[in-house]
Design a protein around this motif. Structure first.
Motif, PDB file in Angstrom:
ATOM      1  N   PRO A  13       0.810  -1.224   0.000  1.00  0.00           N
ATOM      2  CA  PRO A  13       0.000   0.000   0.000  1.00  0.00           C
ATOM      3  C   PRO A  13       0.839   1.269   0.000  1.00  0.00           C
ATOM      4  CG  PRO A  13       0.087  -0.923   2.202  1.00  0.00           C
ATOM      5  CD  PRO A  13       0.786  -1.909   1.304  1.00  0.00           C
ATOM      6  N   VAL A  14       0.239   2.344  -0.508  1.00  0.00           N
ATOM      7  CA  VAL A  14       0.833   3.673  -0.385  1.00  0.00           C
ATOM      8  C   VAL A  14       0.839   4.070   1.087  1.00  0.00           C
ATOM      9  CG1 VAL A  14       0.617   6.108  -1.048  1.00  0.00           C
ATOM     10  CG2 VAL A  14       0.012   4.309  -2.686  1.00  0.00           C
ATOM     11  N   GLU A  15       1.877   4.749   1.512  1.00  0.00           N
ATOM     12  CA  GLU A  15       1.956   5.208   2.899  1.00  0.00           C
ATOM     13  C   GLU A  15       0.777   6.125   3.221  1.00  0.00           C
ATOM     14  OE1 GLU A  15       4.894   7.770   5.895  1.00  0.00           O
ATOM     15  OE2 GLU A  15       5.169   7.858   3.719  1.00  0.00           O
ATOM     16  N   GLU A  16       0.198   5.958   4.409  1.00  0.00           N
ATOM     17  CA  GLU A  16      -0.869   6.835   4.885  1.00  0.00           C
ATOM     18  C   GLU A  16      -0.357   7.672   6.049  1.00  0.00           C
ATOM     19  OE1 GLU A  16      -4.653   5.018   5.545  1.00  0.00           O
ATOM     20  OE2 GLU A  16      -4.528   3.766   3.733  1.00  0.00           O
ATOM     21  N   VAL A  17      -0.722   8.952   6.043  1.00  0.00           N
ATOM     22  CA  VAL A  17      -0.307   9.850   7.115  1.00  0.00           C
ATOM     23  C   VAL A  17      -1.526  10.599   7.626  1.00  0.00           C
ATOM     24  CG1 VAL A  17       1.971  10.128   6.025  1.00  0.00           C
ATOM     25  CG2 VAL A  17       0.184  11.851   5.643  1.00  0.00           C
ATOM     26  N   ALA A  18      -1.396  11.146   8.824  1.00  0.00           N
ATOM     27  CA  ALA A  18      -2.424  12.028   9.392  1.00  0.00           C
ATOM     28  C   ALA A  18      -1.844  13.433   9.465  1.00  0.00           C
ATOM     29  CB  ALA A  18      -2.838  11.545  10.779  1.00  0.00           C
ATOM     30  N   VAL A  19      -2.664  14.430   9.161  1.00  0.00           N
ATOM     31  CA  VAL A  19      -2.224  15.821   9.265  1.00  0.00           C
ATOM     32  C   VAL A  19      -3.214  16.579  10.134  1.00  0.00           C
ATOM     33  CG1 VAL A  19      -1.013  15.812   7.059  1.00  0.00           C
ATOM     34  CG2 VAL A  19      -3.413  16.465   7.122  1.00  0.00           C
ATOM     35  N   ALA A  20      -2.679  17.482  10.955  1.00  0.00           N
ATOM     36  CA  ALA A  20      -3.530  18.217  11.885  1.00  0.00           C
ATOM     37  C   ALA A  20      -4.200  19.410  11.221  1.00  0.00           C
ATOM     38  CB  ALA A  20      -2.698  18.684  13.083  1.00  0.00           C
ATOM     39  N   ASP A  21      -3.535  20.001  10.229  1.00  0.00           N
ATOM     40  CA  ASP A  21      -4.077  21.206   9.609  1.00  0.00           C
ATOM     41  C   ASP A  21      -3.397  21.431   8.261  1.00  0.00           C
ATOM     42  OD1 ASP A  21      -1.510  22.150  10.276  1.00  0.00           O
ATOM     43  OD2 ASP A  21      -2.242  23.092  12.115  1.00  0.00           O
ATOM     44  N   ALA A  22      -3.796  22.502   7.591  1.00  0.00           N
ATOM     45  CA  ALA A  22      -3.255  22.800   6.262  1.00  0.00           C
ATOM     46  C   ALA A  22      -1.756  23.054   6.313  1.00  0.00           C
ATOM     47  CB  ALA A  22      -3.978  24.006   5.670  1.00  0.00           C
ATOM     48  N   ALA A  23      -1.276  23.669   7.388  1.00  0.00           N
ATOM     49  CA  ALA A  23       0.157  23.948   7.491  1.00  0.00           C
ATOM     50  C   ALA A  23       0.960  22.658   7.523  1.00  0.00           C
ATOM     51  CB  ALA A  23       0.432  24.784   8.738  1.00  0.00           C
ATOM     52  N   GLU A  24       0.481  21.669   8.258  1.00  0.00           N
ATOM     53  CA  GLU A  24       1.195  20.394   8.315  1.00  0.00           C
ATOM     54  C   GLU A  24       1.120  19.669   6.978  1.00  0.00           C
ATOM     55  OE1 GLU A  24       1.434  16.183  10.824  1.00  0.00           O
ATOM     56  OE2 GLU A  24       0.031  17.752  11.471  1.00  0.00           O
ATOM     57  N   LEU A  25      -0.039  19.731   6.308  1.00  0.00           N
ATOM     58  CA  LEU A  25      -0.165  19.113   4.987  1.00  0.00           C
ATOM     59  C   LEU A  25       0.831  19.741   4.018  1.00  0.00           C
ATOM     60  CD1 LEU A  25      -1.605  17.357   2.825  1.00  0.00           C
ATOM     61  CD2 LEU A  25      -3.171  19.294   2.496  1.00  0.00           C
ATOM     62  N   ASN A  26       0.890  21.051   3.985  1.00  0.00           N
ATOM     63  CA  ASN A  26       1.791  21.720   3.053  1.00  0.00           C
ATOM     64  C   ASN A  26       3.250  21.420   3.369  1.00  0.00           C
ATOM     65  OD1 ASN A  26       0.298  23.496   1.032  1.00  0.00           O
ATOM     66  ND2 ASN A  26      -0.781  23.991   2.926  1.00  0.00           N
ATOM     67  N   ALA A  27       3.583  21.309   4.637  1.00  0.00           N
ATOM     68  CA  ALA A  27       4.955  20.957   5.010  1.00  0.00           C
ATOM     69  C   ALA A  27       5.301  19.552   4.555  1.00  0.00           C
ATOM     70  CB  ALA A  27       5.139  21.098   6.523  1.00  0.00           C
ATOM     71  N   ARG A  28       4.372  18.622   4.725  1.00  0.00           N
ATOM     72  CA  ARG A  28       4.618  17.241   4.288  1.00  0.00           C
ATOM     73  C   ARG A  28       4.782  17.170   2.771  1.00  0.00           C
ATOM     74  NH1 ARG A  28       4.137  12.710   7.319  1.00  0.00           N
ATOM     75  NH2 ARG A  28       3.416  12.889   9.477  1.00  0.00           N
ATOM     76  N   MET A  29       3.936  17.892   2.047  1.00  0.00           N
ATOM     77  CA  MET A  29       4.049  17.866   0.594  1.00  0.00           C
ATOM     78  C   MET A  29       5.365  18.496   0.142  1.00  0.00           C
ATOM     79  SD  MET A  29       0.155  18.480  -0.856  1.00  0.00           S
ATOM     80  CE  MET A  29      -0.014  20.149  -0.220  1.00  0.00           C
ATOM     81  N   PRO A 141      -6.614  24.477   1.157  1.00  0.00           N
ATOM     82  CA  PRO A 141      -5.742  25.664   1.181  1.00  0.00           C
ATOM     83  C   PRO A 141      -4.285  25.258   0.987  1.00  0.00           C
ATOM     84  CG  PRO A 141      -6.512  25.132   3.396  1.00  0.00           C
ATOM     85  CD  PRO A 141      -7.220  24.203   2.476  1.00  0.00           C
ATOM     86  N   LEU A 142      -3.774  25.534  -0.199  1.00  0.00           N
ATOM     87  CA  LEU A 142      -2.407  25.160  -0.529  1.00  0.00           C
ATOM     88  C   LEU A 142      -1.452  26.307  -0.233  1.00  0.00           C
ATOM     89  CD1 LEU A 142      -3.004  23.385  -3.967  1.00  0.00           C
ATOM     90  CD2 LEU A 142      -2.676  22.317  -1.732  1.00  0.00           C
ATOM     91  N   GLY A 143      -0.270  25.963   0.208  1.00  0.00           N
ATOM     92  CA  GLY A 143       0.723  26.973   0.519  1.00  0.00           C
ATOM     93  C   GLY A 143       1.551  27.352  -0.683  1.00  0.00           C
ATOM     94  N   VAL A 144       0.928  27.454  -1.848  1.00  0.00           N
ATOM     95  CA  VAL A 144       1.623  27.869  -3.071  1.00  0.00           C
ATOM     96  C   VAL A 144       0.810  28.976  -3.719  1.00  0.00           C
ATOM     97  CG1 VAL A 144       2.776  25.673  -3.495  1.00  0.00           C
ATOM     98  CG2 VAL A 144       0.470  26.015  -4.383  1.00  0.00           C
ATOM     99  N   ALA A 145       1.499  29.851  -4.422  1.00  0.00           N
ATOM    100  CA  ALA A 145       0.834  31.029  -4.973  1.00  0.00           C
ATOM    101  C   ALA A 145       0.059  30.719  -6.243  1.00  0.00           C
ATOM    102  CB  ALA A 145       1.865  32.121  -5.240  1.00  0.00           C
TER     103      ALA A 145
END
Length: 342
Positions: A13-29, A141-145
């Protein structure tokens, strides 16, 4: 020949992760070097809530926000099993048409439960251009312009393994989708088709994942040894770094995907695929000794130490050998256009 069930059952399987908020998602990406899944990332979208009630409610939700314009739609071969691909003569096995969204959805209403009906697929529809207000109510909400938000709508479909230059966050809004992903370096083991005659703009794997031919594609087993797979429900999302190969299947009678594409490099750098296409035209068929020389020049100017290649030239005279800016990139683009139009 292989069996689809056997193939997907033996892929990890593809790795699964949990993110607390958009900031953590954007950091992981930002830091990710391989795909990962976030379950329930967009579970609170109004579109997802409508889809969980029924496909028809999801379609009604979209119709209420759609522009009254023709939408591009692909109509597949009923014998294809939803595989949007080539026929035996290497022609595309689907036809492209345009219709108003109410008419397309009326057709889906009529065939949604008919497994033998021609597949219908609206691919890479610009969300903000075709559905005013949809993005504002249903987005990550992505952290890219700068990014492109697209929506993919259809019945059961199979899209051959391909890759995209940008990074990709794909969110299942309705139905169920299976993603099977491969690292960037597996291109030779996926047996890519033409680059100038493609189902969706990118070269695709010629291997039918539901009936792989081990005699014709013997290295495909090596690709599978590097693969990961996952099935996503409405509300789930997968992130794929740019250039990762992905095979995508819409498993439910009706499916919606919303995805976001973006690059972390300036837009003025252009598309590397254009450079590859031009190199195939101008270098690939040269005599071997000339090709070897051009390989060395590419290593020197493109893949090697760019600063060292220009170190002997005064800094204010290096032109395009200096780090690129939008201005110098524009000069190169203009020069290429003039040369190619001769």
């Amino acid at each position: 020949m292989g069996d689809a069930g056997d193939i997907f059952a033996r892929i990890p399987p593809v790795e699964e992760v949990a993110v607390a908020d958009a900031a953590e998602l954007n950091a992981r990406m930002r830091d990710a070097r391989a795909p990962f899944v976030v379950r329930g990332l967009v579970a609170d979208w109004p579109l997802v809530r409508a889809a969980r009630r029924s496909g028809r409610e999801a379609r009604t939700y979209l119709l209420q926000r759609a522009r009254d314009v023709p939408f591009p739609v692909a109509v597949g071969d009923p014998a294809s099993g939803g595989r949007m691909f080539y026929d035996e003569a290497m022609r595309l096995n689907f036809r492209s048409a345009e219709a108003k969204l109410p008419d397309i959805f009326a057709r889906i209403d009529a065939v949604e439960d008919d497994a033998g009906a021609p597949p219908l697929y609206l691919s890479s529809i610009d969300v903000r251009n075709f559905f005013p207000g949809l993005h504002e109510a249903n987005h990550v909400p992505l952290g890219v312009a700068d990014y492109l938000a697209s929506i993919w709508i259809g019945t059961r479909t199979r899209v051959a393994a391909h890759n995209d230059t940008p990074n990709n966050l794909a969110c299942v809004a309705a139905g169920r989708r299976r993603f099977t992903v491969f690292p960037r370096d597996q291109y030779a083991n996926l047996y890519l088709g033409p680059v100038d005659n493609t189902p969706g703009g990118r070269a695709v794997s010629m291997v039918d994942f539901h009936a792989p031919d081990s005699e014709r594609f013997p290295r495909f087993d090596e690709a599978l040894s590097h693969a990961r797979t996952v099935e996503l429900d409405a509300g789930d999302a997968i992130y794929m770094p740019g250039m990762w190969w992905h095979h995508v299947e819409g498993l439910a009678p009706f499916n919606i995907l919303v995805n976001y594409w973006w690059r972390t490099t300036p837009a003025y750098l252009g598309n590397p695929q254009d450079a590859l296409n031009h190199a195939m035209m101008s270098i690939r068929d040269l005599p071997e000794d000339e090709k070897a020389h051009w390989r060395d020049l590419f290593d020197f100017y493109v893949f090697g130490d760019a600063a060292a290649a220009a170190a002997h030239i005064p800094a204010d005279a290096r032109g395009v050998l200096a780090p690129l800016t939008s201005e110098t990139a524009g000069r190169i683009r203009g020069f290429l256009l003039r040369q190619l139009s001769r």
